[in-house]
Design an enzyme around this catalytic site. Structure first.
Site, PDB file in Angstrom:
ATOM      1  N   SER A  40       0.825  -1.211   0.000  1.00 58.79           N
ATOM      2  CA  SER A  40       0.000   0.000   0.000  1.00 58.79           C
ATOM      3  C   SER A  40       0.852   1.250   0.000  1.00 58.79           C
ATOM      4  O   SER A  40       1.940   1.270   0.569  1.00 58.79           O
ATOM      5  CB  SER A  40      -0.919   0.025   1.221  1.00 58.79           C
ATOM      6  N   LYS A  70      -4.465  -6.822   3.381  1.00 57.27           N
ATOM      7  CA  LYS A  70      -4.475  -5.671   2.454  1.00 57.27           C
ATOM      8  C   LYS A  70      -5.900  -5.347   2.026  1.00 57.27           C
ATOM      9  O   LYS A  70      -6.290  -4.185   1.894  1.00 57.27           O
ATOM     10  CB  LYS A  70      -3.599  -5.954   1.228  1.00 57.27           C
ATOM     11  N   HIS A  99      -7.447  -3.518   4.774  1.00 60.88           N
ATOM     12  CA  HIS A  99      -6.873  -2.161   4.746  1.00 60.88           C
ATOM     13  C   HIS A  99      -7.674  -1.294   3.767  1.00 60.88           C
ATOM     14  O   HIS A  99      -8.043  -0.158   4.066  1.00 60.88           O
ATOM     15  CB  HIS A  99      -5.397  -2.234   4.319  1.00 60.88           C
ATOM     16  N   ASN A 100      -7.930  -1.831   2.591  1.00 65.28           N
ATOM     17  CA  ASN A 100      -8.657  -1.042   1.595  1.00 65.28           C
ATOM     18  C   ASN A 100     -10.105  -0.791   2.013  1.00 65.28           C
ATOM     19  O   ASN A 100     -10.647   0.275   1.758  1.00 65.28           O
ATOM     20  CB  ASN A 100      -8.606  -1.733   0.231  1.00 65.28           C
ATOM     21  N   GLU A 138      -9.946   1.902   4.303  1.00 65.34           N
ATOM     22  CA  GLU A 138      -9.652   3.102   3.492  1.00 65.34           C
ATOM     23  C   GLU A 138     -10.954   3.691   2.926  1.00 65.34           C
ATOM     24  O   GLU A 138     -11.193   4.896   2.999  1.00 65.34           O
ATOM     25  CB  GLU A 138      -8.688   2.693   2.375  1.00 65.34           C
TER      26      GLU A 138
HETATM   27  C1  6PG Z   1      -3.243   1.421  -1.574  1.00 62.20           C
HETATM   28  C2  6PG Z   1      -4.529   1.687  -2.288  1.00 62.20           C
HETATM   29  C3  6PG Z   1      -4.480   1.074  -3.650  1.00 62.20           C
HETATM   30  C4  6PG Z   1      -5.480   1.639  -4.609  1.00 62.20           C
HETATM   31  C5  6PG Z   1      -6.878   1.208  -4.341  1.00 62.20           C
HETATM   32  C6  6PG Z   1      -7.918   2.210  -4.806  1.00 62.20           C
HETATM   33  O1  6PG Z   1      -3.336   0.855  -0.502  1.00 62.20           O
HETATM   34  O2  6PG Z   1      -2.192   1.808  -2.076  1.00 62.20           O
HETATM   35  O3  6PG Z   1      -5.576   1.138  -1.579  1.00 62.20           O
HETATM   36  O4  6PG Z   1      -4.542  -0.304  -3.489  1.00 62.20           O
HETATM   37  O5  6PG Z   1      -5.367   3.016  -4.709  1.00 62.20           O
HETATM   38  O6  6PG Z   1      -7.039   0.032  -5.072  1.00 62.20           O
HETATM   39  O7  6PG Z   1      -9.081   1.540  -4.775  1.00 62.20           O
HETATM   40  P1  6PG Z   1     -10.405   1.928  -5.498  1.00 62.20           P
HETATM   41  O8  6PG Z   1     -10.095   2.219  -6.938  1.00 62.20           O
HETATM   42  O9  6PG Z   1     -11.216   0.713  -5.329  1.00 62.20           O
HETATM   43  O10 6PG Z   1     -10.908   3.144  -4.785  1.00 62.20           O
END
Ligand code: 6PG
Length: 478
Positions: free
Chosen positions: A130, A184, A187-188, A191
């Protein structure tokens, strides 16, 4: 004999390229490979002076350039392309060699691939990475799964290139097989929830307090000096300050209000449902994106009756930004608490030994959700490794209890003015649900028993029971 590479990267789009450069900048010799040769050549041309690269123009050449055990990092699109690349390299490798998938793969695919490659004597390491493009180059948060043995050779390299917080690398062996990609994924999901809560705060400050995007940027800037200090708050302030060059309007007003997704948030919710973990904050964030993108539905429903957004005045206005800060903080604690519970549930389901405190520690730097707040989560799990939920840990408990008057008042204001706050509202409902003495679930059990004889348990004695609803209403033991 010519010098061999300690690691190779195949798939040199921006993430792969930046990971390779990061490795080389740390003194590791990196073999490079890409389906089209052009990318390999241009990497060496542009950045060859950053370290030792060995460009390879065939799969065999790439494999031959690596010292043993060979370590190959695949950075290609998740799904079919990953399987294709694995199949291209696996036959050329020898027992003990390591294939690393550093893309955003689904952890179930990672489990499948790990098992298949283990049977062929190879290590397969699904690794969460990430931090986006910049993170990959300057220090991401790295979440490797796979075998302990593979981490012995891979770990030092990854720890070397990861972000550091207080001198500690933001990389740890998360757990076996798909554990890294699972973590991960969550984590997303977190996010998504964090971003949604921040977006709701913006909407409230605009709709209820009447602040302009630039003024809201200043509010976020101030928040970023306190307990909400985080990368996401920091970039939000920058986005809100930005003025569109073409129209002179705030950038946020010229962007279509339909949030997209690549799907990792959706996976988190799907798995949350399978595991039976109430991750309502993450789910609402995913649904909020879906609602925003439901263009036809929204245009059909636009203009449905409801209150107009009349800005607050007087003392309510004066304290509003502080109240939103409290609501955001409390909702954020809920979202993280739910995410960590999902990791706990995943670990129990799949037999992973995941140290939640270590996960929080490696999210303190490098990743998208990096925040001061993660220090407190790290300490909470260090103090009480078996913590049932972050909400009951000392510091968080007090902070959320102290925030709740503001939290409730902000949601009431939102309801009164017709400002949608699915993230804030679901977080509060979760909090109230968890702390409740009794829930109306007892009535749901009664309804289920009434129409389907699904039985229920009693509070006063063990066993399963059914009431003869259509008969004399007596109770029988089921
Ligand atoms: C990270 C981000 C990365 C990416 C996401 C965006 O941890 O670096 O999460 O994995 O920017 O996939 O996700 P979406 O396009 O689903 O918002």
């Amino acid at each position: 004999m010519s010098k061999k590479a300690s690691i190779g990267v195949t798939g040199l789009a921006v993430m792969g390229r930046n990971l390779a450069r990061n490795l080389a900048r740390h003194g590791h010799t990196v073999a490079l490979h890409n389906r089209s040769e052009e990318r390999t050549r241009s990497l060496v041309e542009q950045f060859g002076d950053e370290g030792d690269f060995i460009p390879a123009y065939s799969a065999q050449e790439f494999v031959d350039a690596l010292e043993r055990p060979r370590q190959i990092v695949i950075m290609v699109k998740a799904g079919g392309p990953t399987d294709a690349v694995i199949e291209e390299f696996a036959p050329l490798l020898e027992p003990g060699d390591v294939i690393v998938d550093a893309g955003n793969a689904h952890f179930a695919d990672t489990r499948r691939r790990e098992q298949a490659l283990r049977e062929r004597g190879l290590h397969f390491v699904g690794t969460g990475v990430s931090g986006g493009e910049e993170g990959a180059l300057h220090g991401p948060s790295i979440m490797p799964g796979g075998s302990k043995e593979s981490y012995e050779s891979l770990g030092p390299l990854f720890e070397d290139i990861s972000a550091k917080v207080d001198g500690e690398p933001c990389c740890t062996h998360v757990g076996a097989d798909g554990a890294g990609h699972f973590v991960k994924m969550v984590h997303n999901g977190i996010e998504y929830a964090d971003m949604q809560l921040i977006a709701e705060s913006f909407d409230l400050l605009r709709g209820a307090a009447g602040y302009s995007p630039a003024e809201i940027a200043d509010v976020f800037g101030t928040w970023n000096t306190g307990r909400l200090d985080s990368y996401l708050i920091e970039i939000t302030a920058q986005v809100l300050k930005h003025v569109d060059g073409a129209s002179g309007k705030p950038f946020v007003d010229v962007v279509e209000d339909a949030a997209e997704q690549k799907g990792t948030g959706r996976w988190t919710v799907q798995i949350g449902l399978d595991l039976g973990v109430p991750i309502s904050g993450i789910a609402e964030a995913v649904f909020a994106r879906s609602l925003s993108g439901s263009t036809g539905l929204r245009s059909a429903a636009r203009g449905l009756g409801g209150p107009t957004r009349t800005p607050l005045t007087g003392s309510a206005l004066e304290t509003f930004a502080d109240d939103v800060e409290q609501a955001l903080y409390a909702s954020k604690v809920v979202a993280y608490a739910q995410g960590f519970n999902q990791i706990q549930a995943g670990a129990a389901e799949y037999g992973w030994d995941i140290d939640l405190g270590r996960v929080a520690a490696i999210w303190r730097g490098g990743c998208i959700i990096r925040a001061k707040f993660l220090n407190d989560i790290t300490s909470a799990y260090a103090a009480e490794p078996g913590l049932p939920t972050l909400l009951t840990s000392g510091g968080f408990r007090k902070a959320v209890e102290d925030a709740q008057d503001s939290w409730r008042s902000v949601i009431s204001t939102a309801v009164r003015l017709g400002i949608p706050t699915p993230g804030f509202s679901t977080a509060l409902a979760y909090y109230d649900g968890l702390r409740a003495d009794r829930l109306p679930a007892a009535l749901v059990q009664g309804q289920r028993d009434f129409f389907g004889a699904h039985t229920y348990r009693r509070v006063d004695r063990p066993g399963s029971f059914h009431t003869l609803w259509a008969g004399d209403q007596s109770e029988v033991e089921a």
